[in-house]
Design a protein around this motif. Structure first.
Motif, PDB file in Angstrom:
ATOM      1  N   ASN A 229      36.489  -2.522  23.553  1.00  7.81           N
ATOM      2  CA  ASN A 229      36.193  -2.842  22.161  1.00  7.81           C
ATOM      3  C   ASN A 229      36.308  -4.336  21.929  1.00  7.81           C
ATOM      4  O   ASN A 229      37.400  -4.876  21.794  1.00  7.81           O
ATOM      5  N   ASN A 230      35.188  -5.034  21.877  1.00  7.65           N
ATOM      6  CA  ASN A 230      35.156  -6.454  21.557  1.00  7.65           C
ATOM      7  C   ASN A 230      34.641  -6.686  20.144  1.00  7.65           C
ATOM      8  O   ASN A 230      34.137  -7.771  19.827  1.00  7.65           O
ATOM      9  N   GLY A 231      34.743  -5.675  19.319  1.00  6.74           N
ATOM     10  CA  GLY A 231      34.337  -5.795  17.925  1.00  6.74           C
ATOM     11  C   GLY A 231      35.540  -5.995  17.031  1.00  6.74           C
ATOM     12  O   GLY A 231      36.639  -6.311  17.487  1.00  6.74           O
ATOM     13  N   HIS A 232      35.352  -5.793  15.755  1.00  8.54           N
ATOM     14  CA  HIS A 232      36.401  -6.063  14.769  1.00  8.54           C
ATOM     15  C   HIS A 232      36.801  -4.822  13.980  1.00  8.54           C
ATOM     16  O   HIS A 232      37.244  -4.924  12.842  1.00  8.54           O
ATOM     17  N   LEU A 236      34.712   2.106  17.995  1.00 10.08           N
ATOM     18  CA  LEU A 236      33.673   1.507  18.821  1.00 10.08           C
ATOM     19  C   LEU A 236      32.683   2.581  19.224  1.00 10.08           C
ATOM     20  O   LEU A 236      32.900   3.775  18.961  1.00 10.08           O
ATOM     21  N   ILE A 237      31.606   2.166  19.874  1.00  9.56           N
ATOM     22  CA  ILE A 237      30.680   3.097  20.510  1.00  9.56           C
ATOM     23  C   ILE A 237      30.863   2.929  22.008  1.00  9.56           C
ATOM     24  O   ILE A 237      30.728   1.817  22.534  1.00  9.56           O
ATOM     25  N   ASN A 238      31.181   3.990  22.669  1.00 13.85           N
ATOM     26  CA  ASN A 238      31.499   3.939  24.097  1.00 13.85           C
ATOM     27  C   ASN A 238      30.715   5.026  24.807  1.00 13.85           C
ATOM     28  O   ASN A 238      31.083   6.194  24.772  1.00 13.85           O
ATOM     29  N   LYS A 239      29.619   4.637  25.427  1.00 17.73           N
ATOM     30  CA  LYS A 239      28.795   5.593  26.158  1.00 17.73           C
ATOM     31  C   LYS A 239      29.202   5.584  27.635  1.00 17.73           C
ATOM     32  O   LYS A 239      28.536   5.007  28.486  1.00 17.73           O
ATOM     33  N   SER A 240      30.366   6.185  27.894  1.00 15.75           N
ATOM     34  CA  SER A 240      30.884   6.339  29.269  1.00 15.75           C
ATOM     35  C   SER A 240      31.023   4.990  29.968  1.00 15.75           C
ATOM     36  O   SER A 240      30.707   4.856  31.163  1.00 15.75           O
ATOM     37  N   LEU A 241      31.530   3.976  29.273  1.00 17.04           N
ATOM     38  CA  LEU A 241      31.668   2.656  29.875  1.00 17.04           C
ATOM     39  C   LEU A 241      32.679   2.644  31.017  1.00 17.04           C
ATOM     40  O   LEU A 241      32.537   1.874  31.970  1.00 17.04           O
ATOM     41  N   GLU A 242      33.699   3.489  30.929  1.00 23.09           N
ATOM     42  CA  GLU A 242      34.684   3.554  32.023  1.00 23.09           C
ATOM     43  C   GLU A 242      34.000   3.986  33.313  1.00 23.09           C
ATOM     44  O   GLU A 242      34.255   3.422  34.392  1.00 23.09           O
ATOM     45  N   THR A 243      33.138   4.973  33.223  1.00 19.85           N
ATOM     46  CA  THR A 243      32.408   5.439  34.407  1.00 19.85           C
ATOM     47  C   THR A 243      31.435   4.373  34.890  1.00 19.85           C
ATOM     48  O   THR A 243      31.302   4.135  36.101  1.00 19.85           O
ATOM     49  N   LYS A 244      30.770   3.689  33.977  1.00 17.98           N
ATOM     50  CA  LYS A 244      29.785   2.678  34.352  1.00 17.98           C
ATOM     51  C   LYS A 244      30.423   1.504  35.064  1.00 17.98           C
ATOM     52  O   LYS A 244      29.904   1.003  36.076  1.00 17.98           O
ATOM     53  N   ILE A 245      31.567   1.025  34.546  1.00 12.42           N
ATOM     54  CA  ILE A 245      32.189  -0.130  35.195  1.00 12.42           C
ATOM     55  C   ILE A 245      32.774   0.262  36.548  1.00 12.42           C
ATOM     56  O   ILE A 245      32.787  -0.537  37.490  1.00 12.42           O
ATOM     57  N   GLY A 279      32.275  -5.860  26.096  1.00 13.65           N
ATOM     58  CA  GLY A 279      31.895  -4.453  26.010  1.00 13.65           C
ATOM     59  C   GLY A 279      31.162  -4.210  24.708  1.00 13.65           C
ATOM     60  O   GLY A 279      30.141  -4.833  24.425  1.00 13.65           O
ATOM     61  N   TYR A 280      31.721  -3.320  23.872  1.00  9.60           N
ATOM     62  CA  TYR A 280      31.081  -3.017  22.582  1.00  9.60           C
ATOM     63  C   TYR A 280      31.275  -4.171  21.607  1.00  9.60           C
ATOM     64  O   TYR A 280      32.361  -4.757  21.511  1.00  9.60           O
ATOM     65  N   VAL A 395      38.349 -18.842  27.905  1.00  6.80           N
ATOM     66  CA  VAL A 395      39.329 -19.159  26.877  1.00  6.80           C
ATOM     67  C   VAL A 395      39.408 -17.978  25.937  1.00  6.80           C
ATOM     68  O   VAL A 395      38.549 -17.099  25.953  1.00  6.80           O
ATOM     69  N   THR A 396      40.430 -17.964  25.088  1.00  7.92           N
ATOM     70  CA  THR A 396      40.506 -16.942  24.046  1.00  7.92           C
ATOM     71  C   THR A 396      39.758 -17.437  22.834  1.00  7.92           C
ATOM     72  O   THR A 396      40.037 -18.517  22.327  1.00  7.92           O
ATOM     73  N   GLY A 397      38.783 -16.663  22.365  1.00 10.47           N
ATOM     74  CA  GLY A 397      37.975 -17.067  21.227  1.00 10.47           C
ATOM     75  C   GLY A 397      38.802 -17.163  19.960  1.00 10.47           C
ATOM     76  O   GLY A 397      39.841 -16.503  19.802  1.00 10.47           O
ATOM     77  N   ASP A 398      38.349 -18.018  19.035  1.00  9.88           N
ATOM     78  CA  ASP A 398      39.061 -18.189  17.773  1.00  9.88           C
ATOM     79  C   ASP A 398      39.083 -16.924  16.950  1.00  9.88           C
ATOM     80  O   ASP A 398      39.883 -16.784  16.031  1.00  9.88           O
ATOM     81  N   CYS A 399      38.158 -15.988  17.266  1.00  7.80           N
ATOM     82  CA  CYS A 399      38.200 -14.721  16.539  1.00  7.80           C
ATOM     83  C   CYS A 399      39.419 -13.909  16.944  1.00  7.80           C
ATOM     84  O   CYS A 399      39.776 -12.946  16.294  1.00  7.80           O
ATOM     85  N   GLY A 400      40.087 -14.317  18.052  1.00  9.34           N
ATOM     86  CA  GLY A 400      41.350 -13.698  18.437  1.00  9.34           C
ATOM     87  C   GLY A 400      41.233 -12.316  19.013  1.00  9.34           C
ATOM     88  O   GLY A 400      42.233 -11.617  19.172  1.00  9.34           O
ATOM     89  N   ILE A 401      40.038 -11.896  19.355  1.00  5.60           N
ATOM     90  CA  ILE A 401      39.848 -10.529  19.804  1.00  5.60           C
ATOM     91  C   ILE A 401      39.856 -10.403  21.309  1.00  5.60           C
ATOM     92  O   ILE A 401      40.494  -9.547  21.876  1.00  5.60           O
ATOM     93  N   HIS A 402      39.156 -11.309  21.985  1.00  2.00           N
ATOM     94  CA  HIS A 402      39.001 -11.121  23.417  1.00  2.00           C
ATOM     95  C   HIS A 402      38.767 -12.450  24.120  1.00  2.00           C
ATOM     96  O   HIS A 402      38.524 -13.474  23.492  1.00  2.00           O
ATOM     97  N   THR A 403      38.857 -12.412  25.438  1.00  2.00           N
ATOM     98  CA  THR A 403      38.606 -13.582  26.254  1.00  2.00           C
ATOM     99  C   THR A 403      37.110 -13.753  26.457  1.00  2.00           C
ATOM    100  O   THR A 403      36.398 -12.799  26.731  1.00  2.00           O
TER     101      THR A 403
END
Length: 416
Positions: A229-232, A236-245, A279-280, A395-403
């Motif tokens: 989840n890289n949203g706010h 999230l919408i997760n279409k089997s991302l664990e399997t895909k990665i 990701g999302y 770097v860590t984005g200023d949005c503070g959510i993810h790298t």
């Protein structure tokens, strides 16, 4: 003596006495059974706002998304409650009131199924609302969510008039229903809102090929796989991302082990994983934090990151030689397309792969993309194979959510 004997007057007196008592008792009995008429009881029996669900008795909906970015239609029906008190005032008139947040104002059309005062009559409303466009910034601050991070809210009120006469004797009875977006529909609203950007920045050819950005259904949105989840939002919408990665990592591992003779990966076979950087993304984050709302690519708005079907990962040393180069990134791209089922992959500083229709256009081309020889040094959705060979930092984005990669950092700033 003339006149009636005193003893003869007693029966007449008793008859008159019991007659008066009986009359008073009858009046009291009638009053107690009917009393002063009361206000009529009313209820909403049907309603719908925008693209929200229609009313059902088992699941009356109060959340919704609008029809377009700036318009929303509301329908509602009010009726007399089937079980009324024994004596009620009939309605003599009525009005509807519809109010909304985010600058919404409404025009209304009303109709009745019969006389206003008849208890079987229903009252129907059709309200057409116009509101503000979504905002990309507020006072220089880039909000984490669309609509200044506030849900859209509407209130629909029915006001019935009743009473024995006009003036001070006239009274009112009110019923209302409130529509307010929950977190899932706040997310879905963003897909509705950014459609205008598509219409503004795309060519006629792109418009014909890709159409509007699809609005996901509520059942597609959940809380599973928060690491993607890289949203706010909490959802999230997760279409089997664990399997895909996992499949992508296994494909890279296979290529490195069998084709590139990488001893380092041989020794760690099955113990490593790809380092996730994206990701999302909810549309507001994708358009305004990743791309600053600028139409650098008229197709980018259809990114599969918004539908849980795309991944960004850090490049890894596939051949075990000379550090990480574009040769390694190209091998990771090829591994995604050739061995992990990706429909499309490219690399810039990171490596991107997606599963599904190219560019996520509803009805769009779902064939695998052709590998390109275009050159780019920025993080776009264009396929590249020969950018300058650099080792990206994060770097860590200023949005503070993810790298994020440094190439994205400016677009993740919290101010314009």
């Amino acid at each position: 003596m003339n006149g009636i004997h005193p003893m003869a007057r007693q029966p007449i007196f008793l008859i008159l006495f019991f007659f008066v008592i009986f009359s008073v008792f009858s009046v009291l009995l009638t009053f107690s059974s009917t009393g002063t008429p009361s206000a009529p009881q009313l209820e909403f029996t049907k309603w719908q706002a925008g693209q929200g669900q229609k009313y059902t008795a088992s699941n009356p909906p109060h959340t919704f998304i609008t029809d377009t970015e700036t318009t929303c239609k509301i329908t509602a029906t009010v009726a007399y409650v089937s079980s009324q008190p024994s004596s009620v005032y009939p309605l003599t008139g009525y009005t509807w009131q519809v109010t909304g947040s985010h600058g919404y104002t409404f025009t209304t059309q009303t109709e009745t199924s019969g006389p206003v005062g008849q208890t079987g009559t229903t009252f129907k409303l059709t309200a057409t609302g116009t509101g503000d466009e979504h905002n990309s910034s507020s006072g220089g601050h880039r909000p984490m969510r669309g609509r200044s991070e506030k849900p859209i809210k509407f209130t629909v009120k029915f006001i019935g008039e009743y009473g024995s006469g006009g003036g001070s004797d006239q009274k009112t009875v009110e019923v209302e229903v409130v529509f307010e977006q929950d977190e899932k529909d706040q997310m879905r609203q963003e897909y509705v809102d950014v459609r205008r950007l598509h219409e503004t920045h795309r060519s006629a050819d792109v418009n014909a090929k890709y159409g509007d950005l699809r609005v996901p259904g509520r059942t597609e949105i959940n809380k599973d796989g928060q690491r993607f989840n890289n949203g706010h939002y909490n959802y999230l919408i997760n279409k089997s991302l664990e399997t895909k990665i996992l499949h992508w990592w296994q494909a890279c591992d296979k290529v490195a082990y069998e084709e590139l003779d990488n001893d380092d990966l041989k020794n760690d076979k099955g113990k490593k994983e790809l380092r996730l950087t994206g990701g999302y993304r909810n549309p507001h984050h994708h358009v305004y934090h990743v791309y600053s709302g600028e139409p650098a690519s008229e197709i980018k708005y259809w990114s599969l990151h918004q539908f849980g079907l795309a991944l960004d990962v850090e490049a890894m040393n596939m051949n075990g030689k000379n550090g990480i180069t574009n040769v390694d990134r190209a091998e990771m791209r090829d591994a995604a397309e050739d061995h992990a089922g990706a429909s499309y992959s490219y690399y810039a500083g990171h490596v991107h792969a997606q599963w599904g229709a190219v560019r996520n256009a509803p009805g769009g081309d779902s064939t695998s993309s052709q590998r390109s020889t275009q050159t780019s040094t920025t993080n776009t959705e264009n396929p590249v194979t020969t950018p300058p060979e650099t080792t990206p930092t994060t770097v860590t984005g200023d949005c503070g959510i993810h790298t994020i990669s440094t190439s994205q950092a400016a677009n993740h700033a919290s101010t314009n």
